[in-house]
Design an enzyme around this catalytic site. Structure first.
Site, mmCIF file in Angstrom:
data_model
loop_
_atom_site.group_PDB
_atom_site.id
_atom_site.type_symbol
_atom_site.label_atom_id
_atom_site.label_comp_id
_atom_site.label_asym_id
_atom_site.label_seq_id
_atom_site.Cartn_x
_atom_site.Cartn_y
_atom_site.Cartn_z
ATOM 1 N N TYR A 1 0.833 -1.329 -0.104
ATOM 2 C CA TYR A 1 0.162 -0.069 -0.024
ATOM 3 C C TYR A 1 0.988 1.251 -0.029
ATOM 4 O O TYR A 1 0.525 2.368 -0.788
ATOM 5 C CB TYR A 1 -0.909 0.100 1.192
ATOM 6 C CG TYR A 1 -1.914 -1.112 1.275
ATOM 7 C CD1 TYR A 1 -3.114 -0.965 0.684
ATOM 8 C CD2 TYR A 1 -1.697 -2.372 1.884
ATOM 9 C CE1 TYR A 1 -4.209 -2.015 0.626
ATOM 10 C CE2 TYR A 1 -2.633 -3.514 1.715
ATOM 11 C CZ TYR A 1 -3.655 -3.189 1.143
ATOM 12 O OH TYR A 1 -4.669 -4.202 1.278
ATOM 13 N N GLU B 1 -8.405 -7.329 -2.246
ATOM 14 C CA GLU B 1 -8.422 -7.567 -0.845
ATOM 15 C C GLU B 1 -9.695 -8.706 -0.651
ATOM 16 O O GLU B 1 -10.713 -8.209 -1.239
ATOM 17 C CB GLU B 1 -8.876 -6.472 0.185
ATOM 18 C CG GLU B 1 -7.626 -5.829 0.307
ATOM 19 C CD GLU B 1 -8.092 -4.458 1.264
ATOM 20 O OE1 GLU B 1 -9.126 -4.766 2.000
ATOM 21 O OE2 GLU B 1 -7.313 -3.551 1.410
ATOM 22 N N GLU C 1 -10.195 2.425 -2.095
ATOM 23 C CA GLU C 1 -11.418 2.822 -1.455
ATOM 24 C C GLU C 1 -11.702 4.371 -1.394
ATOM 25 O O GLU C 1 -12.194 4.853 -0.213
ATOM 26 C CB GLU C 1 -11.508 2.067 -0.031
ATOM 27 C CG GLU C 1 -11.411 0.691 -0.194
ATOM 28 C CD GLU C 1 -11.603 -0.017 1.018
ATOM 29 O OE1 GLU C 1 -11.988 0.719 2.096
ATOM 30 O OE2 GLU C 1 -11.717 -1.313 1.130
ATOM 31 N N TYR D 1 -6.302 -10.796 2.275
ATOM 32 C CA TYR D 1 -5.845 -9.824 3.209
ATOM 33 C C TYR D 1 -5.611 -10.451 4.508
ATOM 34 O O TYR D 1 -6.748 -11.171 4.874
ATOM 35 C CB TYR D 1 -7.038 -8.626 3.533
ATOM 36 C CG TYR D 1 -6.509 -7.423 4.272
ATOM 37 C CD1 TYR D 1 -5.826 -6.562 3.769
ATOM 38 C CD2 TYR D 1 -6.856 -7.630 5.510
ATOM 39 C CE1 TYR D 1 -5.544 -5.522 4.562
ATOM 40 C CE2 TYR D 1 -6.499 -6.715 6.477
ATOM 41 C CZ TYR D 1 -5.711 -5.620 5.925
ATOM 42 O OH TYR D 1 -5.381 -4.670 6.773
ATOM 43 N N ASP E 1 -16.310 -2.535 -1.466
ATOM 44 C CA ASP E 1 -17.489 -3.220 -1.841
ATOM 45 C C ASP E 1 -18.696 -2.584 -1.221
ATOM 46 O O ASP E 1 -19.290 -3.129 -0.280
ATOM 47 C CB ASP E 1 -17.066 -4.738 -1.426
ATOM 48 C CG ASP E 1 -18.234 -5.518 -1.765
ATOM 49 O OD1 ASP E 1 -19.027 -5.203 -2.834
ATOM 50 O OD2 ASP E 1 -18.359 -6.718 -1.333
#
Ligand SMILES: *[C@@H]1O[C@H](CO)[C@@H](O)[C@H](O)[C@H]1NC(C)=O
Ligand SMILES: *[C@@H]1O[C@H](CO)[C@@H](O)[C@H](O)[C@H]1NC(C)=O
Ligand SMILES: *[C@@H]1O[C@H](CO)[C@@H](O)[C@H](O)[C@H]1NC(C)=O
Ligand SMILES: *[C@@H]1O[C@H](CO)[C@@H](O)[C@H](O)[C@H]1NC(C)=O
Ligand SMILES: CC(=O)N[C@H]1CO[C@H](CO)[C@@H](O)[C@@H]1O
Length: 446
Positions: free
Chosen positions: A77, A248, A146, A280, A187
């Site tokens: 990340y 993920e 996200e 994840y 999601d």
């Protein structure tokens, strides 16, 4: 002359002999440069907050165990683009492991509530690309993680798309390899189909993502393709024109994790449409998603070297049983049916750009994307939305002065559509800082 020439040849030969094939996109699939379809079997890997790809001793210990697990990718990340990554990247390449890396950081990421795409962000993203494009095992770049979590937050989507457009143009202008540029979405069932269609839509592929990916926590314990929600996810992408995979995955209740969903992802219902999964996560820490541990938990306040948030982050990785072995057993038995690049002719065209729907998708079709330096003016947008309904009025002031940089809790409440669980990726990405924001996210959600 002669001896230096033969040395040069020797080096060239060695480089060829050890080279890992590169990854590129054709249609809705990934392929290796030797013509085979590539399915991601990855793990999220962020042992330390700043950059886990600088300590080669550690990379060797982890890469070796990842190979045993059956992994062929990591997602990182946060990296430090100024650091030297040669040794770690070679270690992972030698283990057959590719890298998907996020270009943004907490200070440069696109924010849902105050969307902007400016020169500072561009320069920071470009630095990460400059560093990692040199490695054959760099498989992809994310322009965001996200960013969008709400229907009205969709006004930020053109900024994400502009970032992808500009990073792709930058990649091409520097004659870098066609390393795929994508986005990692929360999601959110109400947002997802529109978002994934929007980021791929339009007739000009230079403006669209190269791939889309989803952080999904829907499949918990004993479930099924139908019950988990994976069937709905798949129904929305059977005609998708670019690759899609899970960036993920891993509901962690109930324990132990059995990873039964892997059979669906790599099985006949999903593997014709999906390109794999990133689990994840590698290291066990407070959020309890780890596949390996580096020692027992210590006090969260402990300050000894190599400990962050109560967890040791260097040394020999020890598999967490049975989770690690359960995943390994799943991956060992699963072989998705694949197609060679030569035998594959893409047939899907880009999806239609979704229409404006108040509160659900507040971007009007294929609007002009913001140029670098344009910021979002919410007030002007609400005044203008009934007539233009577009991305809102963009002011071209280079400075981004509206709003504070404080992360809003809604920005972290990435909720799985079926379970209502918060996605933990913000936490791994930020360690201490992230933990606070994830907790805020939970409070917001409750
Ligand atoms: C979306 O709506 C919420 C709640 O009304 C508000 O706090 C937030 O600022 C809005 N976001 C945008 C991008 O307009
Ligand atoms: C496609 O998009 C790129 C990037 O925005 C732009 O430079 C190019 O002119 C566009 N091509 C067409 C045919 O519109
Ligand atoms: C997504 O799939 C669901 C069925 O699972 C369907 O009802 C919905 O219309 C689809 N949405 C889009 C935008 O494709
Ligand atoms: C660019 O955007 C970032 C992130 O939103 C912000 O922190 C920074 O102040 C902006 N810089 C300029 C020059 O506008
Ligand atoms: C799929 C799989 O390997 N499941 C195993 C996970 O671990 C438990 C406990 O050892 C086993 O009972 C499962 O068979």
């Amino acid at each position: 002359m002669r001896s230096s020439l033969s040395i040069a040849c020797g080096i060239a030969f060695a480089a060829v002999a050890s080279a890992i094939p590169t990854i590129s996109v054709k249609g809705s699939k990934f392929f290796t440069s030797d013509g085979n379809q590539y399915f991601v079997r990855g793990v999220a890997y962020q042992l330390v907050p700043d950059d886990p790809l600088v300590d080669n001793t550690q990379c060797q210990l982890d890469a070796s165990l990842m190979k045993t697990l059956g992994a062929n990718a990591i997602r990182v990340y946060h990296v430090d683009p100024e650091a030297d990554h040669q040794d770690c990247m070679k270690t992972f390449a030698d283990a057959g492991i590719y890298l998907f890396v996020d270009l943004d950081t907490f200070t440069t990421q696109i924010e849902q509530d105050t969307p902007a795409w400016n020169q500072t962000q561009f320069d920071a993203f470009a630095k990460v690309m400059d560093e990692f494009q040199q490695f054959d095992n760099t498989a992809g770049f994310f322009v965001g993680n996200e960013v969008l979590t709400t229907g009205n937050g969709s006004v930020a989507a053109p900024y994400v798309k502009a970032a992808a457009r500009d990073m792709k143009a930058y990649r091409n202008s520097k004659n870098y390899r066609n390393i795929p540029v994508g986005y990692s979405a929360a999601d959110i069932s109400s947002l997802r189909p529109n978002l994934q269609n929007y980021l791929a839509c339009g007739t000009n592929s230079s403006d669209a993502l190269d791939f889309f990916s989803l952080n999904a926590y829907e499949w918990c314990g004993e479930s099924s393709y139908q019950v988990s929600g994976y069937e709905q996810l798949t129904q929305n992408i059977t005609d998708y024109n670019i690759p899609i995979f899970f960036s993920e995955v891993g509901c962690n209740t109930p324990k132990p994790r059995t990873f039964d969903d892997q059979a669906a992802i790599f099985g006949p219902e999903m593997s014709p449409y999906w390109s794999g999964v990133i689990i994840y996560e590698w290291i066990q820490e407070t959020n309890d998603y780890g596949l390996v541990s580096y020692g027992p938990e210590v006090a969260a306040t402990a300050t000894q070297a190599n400990v962050v948030d109560g967890f040791t982050r260097t040394g020999n990785p020890t598999p967490i049983s049975p989770d690690f072995y359960n995943l390994s057993n799943q991956w060992k038995t699963l072989t998705p049916s694949s197609v060679s690049e030569a035998a594959y002719t893409p047939s899907n065209s880009a999806p239609a750009c979704p229409a404006y729907t108040s509160g659900a998708w507040e971007v009007s079709g294929n609007v002009a994307l913001p140029t670098i330096g344009q910021t979002y003016d919410a007030q002007a947008a609400s005044g203008a939305s009934s007539t233009s309904g577009a991305t809102g009025t963009q002011t071209s002031s280079g400075s981004h002065s509206t709003g504070s940089a404080t992360r809003s809790s809604s920005g972290t409440a990435a909720t799985a559509s079926h379970t209502g669980m918060a996605s933990p990726s913000r936490q791994i990405a930020g360690m201490g800082v992230g933990l606070v924001t994830v907790m805020l996210g939970f409070i917001w959600w409750l």
